[in-house]
Design a protein around this motif. Structure first.
Motif, PDB file in Angstrom:
ATOM      1  N   VAL A 102      22.686  -2.057  13.538  1.00 45.66           N
ATOM      2  CA  VAL A 102      22.354  -0.744  13.115  1.00 45.66           C
ATOM      3  C   VAL A 102      23.429   0.300  13.381  1.00 45.66           C
ATOM      4  CG1 VAL A 102      20.953   1.377  13.394  1.00 45.66           C
ATOM      5  CG2 VAL A 102      19.880  -1.191  12.806  1.00 45.66           C
ATOM      6  N   ALA A 103      23.941   0.030  14.872  1.00 47.37           N
ATOM      7  CA  ALA A 103      25.026   0.754  15.280  1.00 47.37           C
ATOM      8  C   ALA A 103      26.302   0.734  14.501  1.00 47.37           C
ATOM      9  CB  ALA A 103      25.339   0.552  16.663  1.00 47.37           C
ATOM     10  N   ALA A 104      26.531  -0.484  13.996  1.00 45.50           N
ATOM     11  CA  ALA A 104      27.781  -0.706  12.937  1.00 45.50           C
ATOM     12  C   ALA A 104      27.785   0.040  11.803  1.00 45.50           C
ATOM     13  CB  ALA A 104      28.031  -2.074  12.845  1.00 45.50           C
ATOM     14  N   ARG A 105      26.416   0.482  11.290  1.00 43.62           N
ATOM     15  CA  ARG A 105      26.355   1.107  10.008  1.00 43.62           C
ATOM     16  C   ARG A 105      25.885   2.310  10.271  1.00 43.62           C
ATOM     17  NH1 ARG A 105      21.572  -1.873   7.906  1.00 43.62           N
ATOM     18  NH2 ARG A 105      21.799  -0.353   5.991  1.00 43.62           N
ATOM     19  N   ALA A 106      25.666   2.880  11.050  1.00 46.89           N
ATOM     20  CA  ALA A 106      25.335   4.422  11.469  1.00 46.89           C
ATOM     21  C   ALA A 106      26.305   5.433  11.252  1.00 46.89           C
ATOM     22  CB  ALA A 106      24.487   4.647  12.677  1.00 46.89           C
ATOM     23  N   PRO A 107      25.889   6.298  10.518  1.00 55.25           N
ATOM     24  CA  PRO A 107      27.023   7.405  10.149  1.00 55.25           C
ATOM     25  C   PRO A 107      27.685   7.930  11.463  1.00 55.25           C
ATOM     26  CG  PRO A 107      25.207   7.948   9.045  1.00 55.25           C
ATOM     27  CD  PRO A 107      24.799   6.770   9.964  1.00 55.25           C
ATOM     28  N   ALA A 108      28.857   8.224  11.686  1.00 56.27           N
ATOM     29  CA  ALA A 108      29.631   8.880  12.814  1.00 56.27           C
ATOM     30  C   ALA A 108      28.768  10.086  13.049  1.00 56.27           C
ATOM     31  CB  ALA A 108      30.896   8.960  12.589  1.00 56.27           C
ATOM     32  N   ASN A 109      28.959  10.574  13.973  1.00 63.03           N
ATOM     33  CA  ASN A 109      28.397  12.010  14.697  1.00 63.03           C
ATOM     34  C   ASN A 109      26.986  12.173  13.967  1.00 63.03           C
ATOM     35  OD1 ASN A 109      28.569  14.638  15.666  1.00 63.03           O
ATOM     36  ND2 ASN A 109      29.288  15.477  13.865  1.00 63.03           N
ATOM     37  N   SER A 110      26.171  11.052  14.287  1.00 63.79           N
ATOM     38  CA  SER A 110      24.748  11.294  13.768  1.00 63.79           C
ATOM     39  C   SER A 110      23.755  11.046  14.970  1.00 63.79           C
ATOM     40  CB  SER A 110      24.504  10.173  12.684  1.00 63.79           C
ATOM     41  OG  SER A 110      24.646   9.036  13.314  1.00 63.79           O
ATOM     42  N   VAL A 111      22.522  11.460  14.573  1.00 65.65           N
ATOM     43  CA  VAL A 111      21.247  11.203  15.557  1.00 65.65           C
ATOM     44  C   VAL A 111      20.460  10.195  14.480  1.00 65.65           C
ATOM     45  CG1 VAL A 111      19.234  12.069  16.537  1.00 65.65           C
ATOM     46  CG2 VAL A 111      21.412  13.466  16.428  1.00 65.65           C
ATOM     47  N   VAL A 112      20.263   9.256  14.872  1.00 66.28           N
ATOM     48  CA  VAL A 112      19.404   7.925  14.040  1.00 66.28           C
ATOM     49  C   VAL A 112      18.060   8.108  14.833  1.00 66.28           C
ATOM     50  CG1 VAL A 112      19.339   5.690  13.289  1.00 66.28           C
ATOM     51  CG2 VAL A 112      21.496   6.640  13.631  1.00 66.28           C
TER      52      VAL A 112
ATOM     53  N   GLY B 243      15.478  -0.841   7.012  1.00 62.29           N
ATOM     54  CA  GLY B 243      16.949  -1.116   6.889  1.00 62.29           C
ATOM     55  C   GLY B 243      17.761  -0.162   6.024  1.00 62.29           C
ATOM     56  N   VAL B 244      17.308   1.166   5.731  1.00 61.89           N
ATOM     57  CA  VAL B 244      18.045   1.947   4.948  1.00 61.89           C
ATOM     58  C   VAL B 244      18.027   3.440   5.714  1.00 61.89           C
ATOM     59  CG1 VAL B 244      17.940   3.588   2.932  1.00 61.89           C
ATOM     60  CG2 VAL B 244      17.175   0.979   2.849  1.00 61.89           C
ATOM     61  N   PHE B 245      19.135   4.074   5.653  1.00 59.23           N
ATOM     62  CA  PHE B 245      19.344   5.311   6.328  1.00 59.23           C
ATOM     63  C   PHE B 245      18.869   6.429   5.545  1.00 59.23           C
ATOM     64  CE2 PHE B 245      22.614   2.781   8.732  1.00 59.23           C
ATOM     65  CZ  PHE B 245      22.114   2.939   9.971  1.00 59.23           C
ATOM     66  N   VAL B 246      17.926   7.041   5.819  1.00 58.79           N
ATOM     67  CA  VAL B 246      17.391   8.256   4.895  1.00 58.79           C
ATOM     68  C   VAL B 246      17.865   9.642   5.483  1.00 58.79           C
ATOM     69  CG1 VAL B 246      15.264   9.372   4.092  1.00 58.79           C
ATOM     70  CG2 VAL B 246      15.434   6.712   4.362  1.00 58.79           C
TER      71      VAL B 246
ATOM     72  N   ALA C 182      14.813  -0.250  23.656  1.00 56.26           N
ATOM     73  CA  ALA C 182      15.603  -0.217  24.873  1.00 56.26           C
ATOM     74  C   ALA C 182      17.179  -0.684  24.193  1.00 56.26           C
ATOM     75  CB  ALA C 182      15.307  -1.503  25.790  1.00 56.26           C
ATOM     76  N   PRO C 183      17.172  -1.664  23.267  1.00 58.25           N
ATOM     77  CA  PRO C 183      18.535  -1.990  22.919  1.00 58.25           C
ATOM     78  C   PRO C 183      19.417  -0.784  22.254  1.00 58.25           C
ATOM     79  CG  PRO C 183      16.974  -3.466  22.258  1.00 58.25           C
ATOM     80  CD  PRO C 183      16.414  -2.419  22.715  1.00 58.25           C
ATOM     81  N   TYR C 184      18.652   0.131  21.788  1.00 54.59           N
ATOM     82  CA  TYR C 184      19.216   1.230  21.286  1.00 54.59           C
ATOM     83  C   TYR C 184      19.499   2.454  22.469  1.00 54.59           C
ATOM     84  CZ  TYR C 184      17.757  -0.549  16.756  1.00 54.59           C
ATOM     85  OH  TYR C 184      17.344  -1.320  15.533  1.00 54.59           O
ATOM     86  N   PHE C 185      18.506   2.544  23.238  1.00 57.09           N
ATOM     87  CA  PHE C 185      18.972   3.423  24.272  1.00 57.09           C
ATOM     88  C   PHE C 185      19.870   3.320  25.213  1.00 57.09           C
ATOM     89  CE2 PHE C 185      18.100   5.101  28.655  1.00 57.09           C
ATOM     90  CZ  PHE C 185      17.704   6.264  28.360  1.00 57.09           C
ATOM     91  N   VAL C 186      20.140   2.010  25.456  1.00 54.24           N
ATOM     92  CA  VAL C 186      21.416   1.763  26.351  1.00 54.24           C
ATOM     93  C   VAL C 186      22.469   2.000  25.566  1.00 54.24           C
ATOM     94  CG1 VAL C 186      20.210   0.238  27.753  1.00 54.24           C
ATOM     95  CG2 VAL C 186      21.425  -0.464  25.606  1.00 54.24           C
ATOM     96  N   ARG C 187      22.808   2.554  24.271  1.00 57.04           N
ATOM     97  CA  ARG C 187      23.929   2.758  23.518  1.00 57.04           C
ATOM     98  C   ARG C 187      24.243   4.275  23.775  1.00 57.04           C
ATOM     99  NH1 ARG C 187      26.174  -0.848  20.269  1.00 57.04           N
ATOM    100  NH2 ARG C 187      25.301  -2.901  20.189  1.00 57.04           N
ATOM    101  N   ASN C 188      23.261   5.153  24.143  1.00 59.20           N
ATOM    102  CA  ASN C 188      23.411   6.277  24.430  1.00 59.20           C
ATOM    103  C   ASN C 188      23.959   6.866  25.509  1.00 59.20           C
ATOM    104  OD1 ASN C 188      21.697   7.015  21.978  1.00 59.20           O
ATOM    105  ND2 ASN C 188      19.977   7.383  23.068  1.00 59.20           N
ATOM    106  N   SER C 189      24.968   8.014  25.452  1.00 63.86           N
ATOM    107  CA  SER C 189      25.335   8.321  26.642  1.00 63.86           C
ATOM    108  C   SER C 189      24.276   9.233  27.468  1.00 63.86           C
ATOM    109  CB  SER C 189      26.522   9.515  26.299  1.00 63.86           C
ATOM    110  OG  SER C 189      26.792  10.427  27.311  1.00 63.86           O
TER     111      SER C 189
END
Length: 534
Positions: free
Chosen positions: A445-455, A508-511, A466-473
Motif C-alpha cells: 500500500v505504501a508503494a502505491r500510495a500518492p505522494a503527499n497524501s493521507v491514506v 485494494g483501490v484508492f478512492v 500497527a504496520p501502517y502506524f510505524v510508517r508515520n512520522s
C-alpha cells in the motif's frame, strides 16, 4: 582473582560468539518478525525513539487524535508520547538515526556476550567465561528477545556493565572504573525502574557493607549511588513532563490499574495479591525452564541450581573452614552468592506486578540471564569435576586426562543442538505473523500510495493498523500518512490536512476524497518506515 590473558583463544572465542549473536539477532528480526513490531510495547517504543531522534522527548498531539490512535501511545494536554520511561527509547533512537533500529538490540546482545565472558573470566577463569558466553549465545530466549524491539536486551547490557564495573572496583576502587557502572545504573533506572531495583539490590547491600568497612570504597560507593539518584531524578522529571505528576507513570494514564504493589485498585481484576504474584512467578519459571536453553527434560535451570546449592553449602561450612587471617568470603563464593541473589531479587520484585508479562519468553527475568549463564557454567563445570572424582574413586585409578573434558564437550554440543534445532526453531516460527501482523500488505500500500497524501484505512483493530502506524512520522510530516477511516468524521481530516491529497483505501483501490497537486512533496523526516521498520 583469575584474569584473562590476551592469547588468540581468549580473543577469538568471545568475538566469534558475539559476532554470531549479532548476525543471528538480525536474521531473526527479518525472518521471524519481518522487521516489524508485533506488540503494543514495541510500537510505543519505536514511536518514542522516532520522536527522540528528531530532538524531542514528546511530539505535538495529532489534530485528530482518533485517526492516529494505537495502544500505549497517549495524547494528553496537546502532547503525544508513549507510555514508557525514556531510557530505552533514547538508545533505540540511535538505530532510527542510522536507518536500522533492529541493530540496537542486536549490538546490545553481542556486547552482552563480551561482558558475560569478561565478567566470568575475571572472577572464575577462562573456562567458565567461555562456557557462560557460549550458553548465553545459544539461548533461544536470549536470541529471540534480542531480535525484537523490546527494552530488555539493552537493559541486560546495562545490568552487565553495572556488575562488571562493581567487580573491577572491588579490587581497584577508583572513580574512573566506577563511572561506567554509575551511568549504566542511571540508564537502567530510566528504562525499567523495577528491574533496576531487582538487579541492583544485592550490590546495594554489598556496597553498604564496604562503605562501613573500607574508607577507600566510599567515593566509589557514593558514585554508584549518584548514578541511581540521577536516573531517578531524570525519571521523575520525565513523568512531570508527560503525566503532569512526577510520581505518576505513563502506564497509569493508559490503564489506571497498571501499578506495582498489592491491594485494591491494582490489576484488571481490581486487586493484586501475593498469591497471584507467586502464581505468575510459577508460570514464568516454568517457561524459563523450557526456553532458556531449550534442553530436553526441563534441565535448563539444573546446573545453575547445583551451583547455588554448592555455594550455600560452602557458606554454611565457611565459619568452620575459614582462615582467621582472611575474614572475608573467598572471591568465587562471594560472587556465586551475589549472582544468585541478583537473579532471585529480580524474580522477587516482579511478584509485586500484576501480570506475568510473558512476551517472547518470560521477559521480566531477562536482565538476570547474564547471572544465570555464569551460574550454569559454574554448575556444569562442577558437575564435570564431580564425575571425574567419582570415576577415580569407583575405578581406583585416574581417568584418562581428556576423557571427562571430551565427554562434557560432546554432551554440551548435543544439548545445544537439541535446544537450537528441536526447541528453538519451532518456537521462533510460532511468532511469525504473531497477532496477524505482516509486512507485505502495508509495504504494498505504501508503494502505491500518492505522494503527499493521507491514506484512510477502514480497519477495526490495532494489529491491522500497527504496520501502517510505524510508517508515520511522529510529527506527521511523512510523505504518506496512514490514518483510521473515521467515516462521517473524515471531514475533520480534510480540514486538518488542507495541503494533502486524502484518499480512502478500500478493496485494494484508492478512492479520492480530495486531490491536491502541491508544488513540492513534504520530506518524510523521522518516519519509522524510512528507518527500516517494515
Amino acid at each position: 582473582m583469575p584474569r584473562t590473558g590476551r592469547s588468540l583463544p581468549t580473543i577469538a572465542v568471545p568475538l566469534g560468539l558475539a559476532s554470531s549473536v549479532v548476525a543471528a539477532s538480525l536474521l531473526l528480526n527479518r525472518s521471524v518478525f519481518e522487521g516489524l513490531p508485533h506488540t503494543e510495547d514495541e510500537v510505543a517504543y519505536l514511536f518514542q525513539a522516532a520522536t527522540i531522534a528528531r530532538g524531542h522527548l514528546v511530539a505535538s498531539a495529532p489534530p485528530v487524535p482518533d485517526a492516529f490512535a494505537i495502544p500505549f501511545v497517549i495524547v494528553r494536554d496537546g502532547l503525544w508520547f508513549g507510555k514508557y520511561p525514556p531510557g530505552y527509547p533514547l538508545v533505540l533512537a540511535l538505530g532510527i538515526l542510522v536507518g536500522y533500529p533492529a541493530l540496537v538490540n542486536a549490538l546490545a546482545a553481542g556486547a552482552s556476550i563480551l561482558l558475560v565472558f569478561t565478567l566470568a573470566s575475571r572472577i572464575y577463569g577462562f573456562a567458565t567465561g567461555a562456557l557462560a558466553a557460549t550458553l548465553l549465545a545459544v539461548s533461544p530466549f536470549f536470541l529471540l528477545q534480542s531480535a525484537s524491539f523490546m527494552a530488555h536486551p539493552v537493559c541486560l547490557l546495562s545490568t552487565l556493565v553495572v556488575t562488571l564495573s562493581f567487580a573491577v572496583t572491588l579490587h581497584r576502587p577508583t572513580l574512573s572504573y566506577a563511572l561506567a557502572g554509575a551511568l549504566a545504573l542511571a540508564m537502567l533506572v530510566l528504562a525499567r525502574p523495577l528491574s533496576a531495583l531487582g538487579v541492583a539490590a544485592p550490590f546495594v547491600v554489598w556496597s553498604l557493607w564496604r562503605l562501613w568497612r573500607y574508607s577507600a570504597w566510599r567515593p566509589v560507593g557514593l558514585l554508584y549511588a549518584s548514578g541511581g539518584m540521577l536516573g531517578c531524578a531524570a525519571l521523575l522529571a520525565y513523568n512531570l513532563l508527560t503525566t503532569g505528576d512526577p510520581l505518576v507513570f505513563g502506564y497509569e494514564l493508559w490503564w489506571p490499574f497498571d501499578k506495582v504493589g498489592f491491594g485494591t485498585g491494582i490489576s484488571p481484576d481490581g486487586t493484586h495479591t501475593v498469591a497471584e504474584g507467586l502464581l505468575n512467578t510459577r508460570y514464568n519459571l516454568r517457561l524459563l525452564e523450557q526456553v532458556l536453553y531449550g534442553w530436553p527434560g526441563r534441565l535448563d535451570l539444573l546446573p545453575a541450581l547445583l551451583a547455588v546449592t554448592a555455594a550455600v553449602g560452602r557458606l554454611l561450612l565457611w565459619p568452620l573452614l575459614r582462615d582467621v587471617r582472611r575474614p572475608e568470603l573467598p572471591t568465587d563464593l562471594a560472587w556465586d552468592l551475589a549472582l544468585a541473589a541478583q537473579a532471585t531479587t529480580l524474580v522477587a520484585v516482579h511478584i509485586a506486578y500484576w501480570t506475568a508479562g510473558q512476551m517472547y519468553g518470560p521477559r521480566y527475568y531477562f536482565e538476570a540471564l547474564g547471572a544465570v549463564a555464569v551460574l550454569t557454567a559454574r554448575g556444569s563445570l562442577a558437575a564435570a569435576a564431580a564425575l571425574r572424582w567419582l570415576w577415580d574413586v569407583a575405578t581406583a585409578r585416574a581417568a584418562p586426562p581428556q576423557a571427562v573434558p571430551t565427554t562434557a564437550v560432546l554432551v554440551l554440543l548435543a544439548l545445544c543442538f537439541w535446544g537450537l534445532f528441536v526447541t528453538a526453531l519451532p518456537w521462533w516460527q510460532s511468532f511469525r505473523g504473531w497477532y496477524g501482523i505482516r509486512a507485505d500488505p502495508a509495504r504494498q500500500v505504501a508503494a502505491r500510495a500518492p505522494a503527499n497524501s493521507v491514506v484512510l484505512l477502514p480497519i477495526s483493530s490495532w494489529t491491522e493498523y500497527a504496520p501502517y502506524f510505524v510508517r508515520n512520522s511522529p510529527f506527521l510530516d511523512s510523505s504518506v500518512l496512514f490514518a483510521h477511516d473515521l467515516g462521517p468524521r473524515n471531514g475533520e481530516l480534510l480540514a486538518a490536512f488542507p495541503e494533502r491529497t486524502v484518499v480512502r483505501y478500500v478493496g485494494g483501490v484508492f478512492v479520492p476524497l480530495r486531490l491536491v497537486d502541491p508544488e513540492s512533496t513534504p520530506r518524510s523526516a523521522g518516519s519509522l518506515g524510512e528507518a527500516g521498520v517494515g
